[in-house]
Write a protein that holds these residues in place. Structure first.
Motif, PDB file in Angstrom:
ATOM      1  N   ILE A 271      56.663  27.750  27.492  1.00 43.21           N
ATOM      2  CA  ILE A 271      55.565  29.267  27.016  1.00 43.21           C
ATOM      3  C   ILE A 271      55.322  27.821  25.706  1.00 43.21           C
ATOM      4  O   ILE A 271      53.898  27.808  25.205  1.00 43.21           O
TER       5      ILE A 271
ATOM      6  N   LEU B 131      53.278  25.461  27.172  1.00 40.43           N
ATOM      7  CA  LEU B 131      52.322  25.569  28.156  1.00 40.43           C
ATOM      8  C   LEU B 131      50.827  25.834  26.504  1.00 40.43           C
ATOM      9  O   LEU B 131      50.128  25.511  26.850  1.00 40.43           O
ATOM     10  N   GLN B 132      51.450  26.543  25.410  1.00 37.93           N
ATOM     11  CA  GLN B 132      50.586  26.280  24.449  1.00 37.93           C
ATOM     12  C   GLN B 132      49.642  25.253  24.483  1.00 37.93           C
ATOM     13  O   GLN B 132      48.647  24.745  23.385  1.00 37.93           O
ATOM     14  N   ILE B 133      50.709  23.972  23.741  1.00 35.33           N
ATOM     15  CA  ILE B 133      50.598  22.709  23.222  1.00 35.33           C
ATOM     16  C   ILE B 133      49.671  22.565  24.051  1.00 35.33           C
ATOM     17  O   ILE B 133      48.443  21.504  24.006  1.00 35.33           O
TER      18      ILE B 133
ATOM     19  N   TRP C 278      55.219  37.108  30.416  1.00 41.82           N
ATOM     20  CA  TRP C 278      55.120  36.349  29.589  1.00 41.82           C
ATOM     21  C   TRP C 278      52.964  35.038  29.383  1.00 41.82           C
ATOM     22  O   TRP C 278      52.937  34.383  28.717  1.00 41.82           O
TER      23      TRP C 278
ATOM     24  N   GLU D 228      53.107  36.128  25.814  1.00 41.39           N
ATOM     25  CA  GLU D 228      53.498  35.741  25.354  1.00 41.39           C
ATOM     26  C   GLU D 228      52.962  34.723  24.473  1.00 41.39           C
ATOM     27  O   GLU D 228      52.994  33.936  23.726  1.00 41.39           O
ATOM     28  N   PHE D 229      52.320  34.009  25.682  1.00 45.80           N
ATOM     29  CA  PHE D 229      51.995  32.819  25.821  1.00 45.80           C
ATOM     30  C   PHE D 229      49.721  32.416  25.032  1.00 45.80           C
ATOM     31  O   PHE D 229      50.756  31.671  23.634  1.00 45.80           O
TER      32      PHE D 229
ATOM     33  N   TRP E 229      50.658  33.866  20.370  1.00 42.03           N
ATOM     34  CA  TRP E 229      51.174  32.771  19.835  1.00 42.03           C
ATOM     35  C   TRP E 229      52.150  32.509  18.466  1.00 42.03           C
ATOM     36  O   TRP E 229      52.026  32.367  17.630  1.00 42.03           O
TER      37      TRP E 229
END
Lengths: 226, 80, 448
Positions: free
Chosen positions: B6, B9-11, C177, C180-181, C184
Motif C-alpha cells: 500500500i 502504491l501511495q508513493i 485495501w 487503507e490506500f 494515507w
C-alpha cells in the motif's frame, strides 16, 4: 503574390456552370436527395439567391459564392490543429489529414462556405472512376472548402519552371473561371499590376461581401449597373 | 494487502501525478513555442497560458504537502 | 458482509448506504448499465458511419453534443465553487452539503469534458491536439482549463474525504485495501488536522478562480467568433452565472433525493433547503438581469443580422423554447421561491428541476439559432436531433447517476468528520466570532 477573384455581376447570368465545374474538378461528394434535404449538400462554389425589391418589381438573382479567402480569416484563427491556414500566396488552405472534424471553423465562418463530410464521400455509379486524379477525395469526418483550385497552381508552377519562365496570367485559372461562359469570373494576382484582377479590383463597382466585418475577402464582386 | 504494498502504491500515485502535471506543462510550453514560431497567437493568449503551468504545479504541491504532512503527523507507535 | 462495527456510530445513518446498500441499489445499477451499454453501441455506430447519423447539417453544424457539453460543465459549477464559497465564508450550515456538491463536480466534469470528443468527426486524430495543437484556438484554452478544473476539483473532493476514509478503514469496511490506500495513514492527530486545514484553505482559494475561468473560457468558444448572437462581451459572466445557477439546482435535487432515499432528514434539515433555495432565487434574478441586458443591447443596436437571430428566438422557430426558458428559469422559480408558503421541499424540487430544464434550453438557444441564421442569404437551417444524439444525452445522464451511486456506495456523501467537528466546536467558534464582530463593551464593564 496574392491570388484573388473578381466576379462581374453585370456579366454573370447565374447559370451555375461554375458550381458544376467546381464540383467535378474537386471531386466534391454528391450526397443523396434525403441528405440534401437535411442541408448536407456539398458545394464549394454555391449559388446565393438574392431577392431584390418587392412584388411587382421583385428581382431574383443567383450569384456565385466561392470561399472568400479572407486576409483575416475568422476560420483559421479558431482551428485547434492548424488544419486550415492562410498560406503565403493568400490562399486559405485546408490540410485534410490534419483535420479532427470539430467543425469550429464552420461555425466561425461568417460566409458559411465550409462543408463537412458527414458520411464517407460517395459518387453515383460510374462517376467514381471519373474523379479528378489531381485532387484527393476527402475521408469521412473532415471539413472541406474551395481552395482556389490550388492543385492547378502546382501544375502551373511546375510547367513554368520546366519552361524556365515566370508564371503568366493565364497559367493558373481555377475551374470556375475556366468554365464561365460569359467570362464573368476573372482570376489572378491582386498585387500584380499586369493582371486584370488588379485593375478590376479597383473599379468603382467593386464591393466585397460583409466588408464591415473586417475579414478582407479576396473575392471581389463588381456591382451591376442598371 | 500488506502495508508495504500500500505504501508503494501511495508513493507511486504521487509520482504519477507529478508526471502527469509535468507532461501538461511540457505540452503547454511546446504549444507556446509552436504559436510563437507561427506568429499566430495574440500575446494575451500566450500570457494566459503561461498562468496555467503554475496552477498545475501548485495543485501537485498541495497534494504532496498533504501526503508528507499526514505521514509526519502520525502517532509515534505506527512509525516503523 | 462482515462489519467490525461493534459500537454503533453516532452518524450511523451516513454509513448505512455504504454498509448496507440493499437490493434496490443493485437493480438500479443494472438498469443504468443497460442504458449505458446501449448508448455505447449507439456511439460505436456513430464512429463506424460518421457524424451523418446525427441530425446536424449545414449550417447548424453544432448540436446536442456541444449543447450538452456546455450544460454539463455548467452543472459542474455546483460543486466546487459553491462549496468553496460556503467554506470560505465560514457558513456553518455548509457542513452536510459540501461533499455532495463536490462529487457532482468531479463526475459531471468528466462527462462534460468527453462531449467535445464525441462531437469530433475524427476522434481517432485526437492526438493532433497534443502534437500539433494551436494555442490560438479557444478550444485549446478549454482543454487546458477543464483539465485544471478537473484535477483541482478532484483534489478538493479527495482531501476533505481523507478523515472519513479513515473512519471507514477503522470500521473495517471492505474493500479494506482501498480505504487503507486512500486514508494515507490518517489518525486524526493535531498535526495532521493542521496540515489538512492548511491544504483545504489554499485549495478553496485556488478553486474559485479556476472554476470561474472554466466557464468563461467555454463562453469564449462562442464569443470569440464574429457570429451574430455569439459575439458578445458579457458572455463570460453570463455563462458563469448560468453555470452556478444550474449547479445550485442540481445540488438541491440531489439533496432531496438523498434525504428521501437514505432517510437523512436529521442531517439535511429544512434550513439547508431554505438557505440554498434563497441562493437559487438570487441566482435566478441575476440570470434574468444578464439575459435582459444581453438581448436589450442586441435589440437596440438593431444590427440586421443580430435582429434576424433575435426574432428567430423571440417570435420565430425557437420562440417556444425561448419563452419556456424564461418561464423555467425565471417566472416559475421566482414565483415558487419568493413565497415562504411554497418554499417547501416539494416546491423547491419543482423549482430546481425547472431550472435544470430551463438552463439546458438556454444552452440550446445559444448554440442553435446563431448557426441556423447565417449572415448571407442562405435558407434558415433546420436542426432535428437524431436518435443517436438523444441516446447519448440519456447515456450521459445515466453515467452521472451511476457514478454518483458508485461514489455513495464506497464513500459517505455527507462529511462525517465535518459534522462531528461542527457538533463539538462550531458553536464555540461562532460565538467567539460573533463577539468579535460586536462593538467592544463599555470600559467600565470590560476591565478585570
Amino acid at each position: 503574390m496574392k491570388w484573388g477573384m473578381v466576379i462581374d455581376l453585370q456579366k454573370c447570368t447565374g447559370c451555375g456552370e461554375c458550381a458544376a465545374a467546381c464540383k467535378l474538378e474537386n471531386n466534391v461528394a454528391i450526397v443523396d436527395s434525403g441528405e440534401s434535404e437535411m442541408g448536407r449538400t456539398m458545394l464549394w462554389m454555391d449559388m446565393l439567391t438574392i431577392y431584390e425589391g418587392e412584388y411587382p418589381r421583385l428581382r431574383v438573382r443567383q450569384i456565385p459564392r466561392p470561399c472568400m479567402h479572407c486576409d483575416h480569416p475568422p476560420c483559421t484563427k479558431v482551428c485547434p490543429v492548424r488544419a486550415t491556414y492562410l498560406n503565403d500566396e493568400g490562399i486559405v488552405a485546408q490540410i485534410y489529414p490534419q483535420c479532427i472534424g470539430c467543425r469550429y471553423c464552420m461555425a466561425a465562418c461568417p460566409y458559411t462556405v465550409k462543408s463537412f463530410n458527414w458520411y464517407k464521400p460517395e459518387f453515383p455509379p460510374g462517376m467514381a472512376r471519373a474523379t479528378n486524379p489531381d485532387v484527393s477525395v476527402r475521408p469521412v469526418g473532415v471539413v472541406e472548402k474551395c481552395t482556389f483550385c490550388i492543385h492547378r497552381l502546382q501544375v502551373a508552377k511546375e510547367q513554368a519552371k520546366f519552361e524556365a519562365r515566370d508564371l503568366r496570367e493565364g497559367d493558373f485559372q481555377p475551374a470556375c473561371a475556366d468554365s464561365c461562359p460569359t467570362g464573368a469570373i476573372v482570376f489572378g494576382d491582386l498585387e500584380n499590376r499586369d493582371h486584370q484582377v488588379n485593375r478590376l479590383a479597383h473599379s468603382p463597382r467593386a464591393e466585397k461581401l460583409l466588408e464591415d466585418l473586417g475579414t478582407e475577402p479576396k473575392v471581389i464582386y463588381l456591382k451591376e449597373v442598371d | 494487502m500488506n502495508k508495504k504494498t500500500i505504501e508503494a502504491l501511495q508513493i507511486l500515485s504521487i509520482s504519477l501525478i507529478w508526471m502527469l502535471f509535468t507532461g501538461i506543462a511540457v505540452w503547454i510550453v511546446s504549444l507556446l513555442k509552436e504559436s510563437l514560431r507561427l506568429h499566430d497567437a495574440p500575446d494575451a493568449s500566450v500570457g494566459i497560458s503561461i498562468v496555467a503551468i503554475p496552477v498545475f504545479f501548485t495543485l501537485a504541491s498541495i497534494l504532496t504537502y498533504v501526503f508528507i504532512g499526514l505521514r509526519k503527523g502520525r502517532k509515534e507507535e505506527s512509525e516503523p | 458482509m462482515e462489519h467490525a462495527s461493534a459500537r454503533p456510530h453516532p452518524d450511523a445513518a451516513l454509513l448505512n448506504p455504504i454498509e448496507n446498500p440493499g437490493k434496490m441499489y443493485y437493480y438500479i445499477v443494472v438498469g443504468l448499465l443497460v442504458i449505458i451499454l446501449y448508448t455505447g453501441f449507439v456511439y460505436v455506430r456513430q464512429l463506424w458511419y460518421g457524424l451523418g447519423v446525427t441530425g446536424m447539417a449545414q449550417p447548424v453544424t453544432w448540436g446536442f453534443y456541444i449543447i450538452n457539453f456546455v450544460f454539463f460543465i455548467g452543472i459542474s459549477h455546483a460543486g466546487t465553487l459553491i462549496s468553496a464559497i460556503l467554506r470560505l465564508s465560514k457558513a456553518e450550515w455548509r457542513r452536510p452539503i459540501t461533499r455532495m456538491a463536490e462529487v457532482i463536480t468531479a463526475i459531471v466534469l468528466a462527462i462534460g469534458g468527453l462531449h467535445p470528443i464525441i462531437d469530433l468527426g475524427r476522434p481517432d486524430r485526437i492526438s493532433h491536439l497534443f502534437f500539433n495543437g494551436r494555442l490560438q484556438s479557444p478550444l485549446l484554452w478549454d482543454v487546458a482549463s477543464i483539465t485544471a478544473y478537473f484535477t483541482a476539483s478532484t483534489i478538493y473532493l479527495y482531501i476533505p474525504l481523507i478523515p472519513d476514509i479513515a473512519i471507514l478503514r477503522d470500521r473495517g469496511v471492505k474493500p479494506r485495501w482501498l480505504y487503507e490506500f486512500l486514508a494515507w495513514g490518517w489518525q486524526g492527530t493535531e498535526r495532521q488536522h493542521k496540515v489538512l486545514d492548511r491544504a483545504m484553505n489554499i485549495l478553496m482559494v485556488m478553486v474559485i478562480p479556476i472554476a470561474v475561468s472554466v466557464h468563461t473560457i467555454i463562453s469564449y468558444i462562442f464569443a470569440m467568433t464574429v457570429q451574430p448572437g455569439w459575439h458578445s462581451t458579457i458572455f463570460g459572466p453570463y455563462f458563469v452565472v448560468g453555470a452556478i445557477f444550474s449547479g445550485i439546482a442540481a445540488i438541491l435535487v440531489l439533496m432531496i433525493v438523498f434525504r428521501k432515499v437514505f432517510h437523512l432528514e436529521g442531517y439535511l434539515k429544512h434550513i439547508h433547503f431554505n438557505y440554498l433555495s434563497i441562493l437559487l432565487l438570487i441566482m435566478s434574478l441575476i440570470w434574468f438581469y444578464f439575459t435582459f441586458s444581453e438581448y436589450l443591447t442586441g435589440f437596440y443596436g438593431h444590427e440586421p443580422n443580430e435582429m434576424r437571430v433575435f426574432w428567430y428566438k423571440f417570435a420565430g422557430d425557437f420562440a417556444p423554447y425561448f419563452w419556456a426558458m424564461i418561464v423555467c428559469n425565471f417566472a416559475l422559480p421566482v414565483a415558487l421561491l419568493c413565497n415562504s408558503k411554497t418554499r417547501t421541499i416539494p416546491g423547491i424540487l419543482i423549482a430546481s428541476i425547472s431550472v435544470i430544464i430551463g438552463m439546458w434550453m438556454e444552452r440550446l438557444i445559444i448554440v442553435v439559432p446563431s448557426l441556423a441564421n447565417p449572415r448571407l442569404p442562405y435558407p434558415t437551417g433546420i436542426y432535428i436531433p437524431s436518435h443517436t444524439e438523444w441516446m447519448l444525452f440519456l447515456g450521459g445522464i445515466s453515467v452521472f447517476i451511476l457514478g454518483y451511486m458508485i461514489f455513495a456506495r464506497f464513500f459517505p456523501v455527507i462529511s462525517i468528520w465535518e459534522i462531528e467537528e461542527g457538533r463539538h466546536e462550531s458553536a464555540k467558534i461562532v460565538t467567539e466570532r460573533i463577539t468579535s464582530y460586536m462593538p467592544d463593551p463599555e470600559p467600565s464593564t470590560a476591565g478585570e
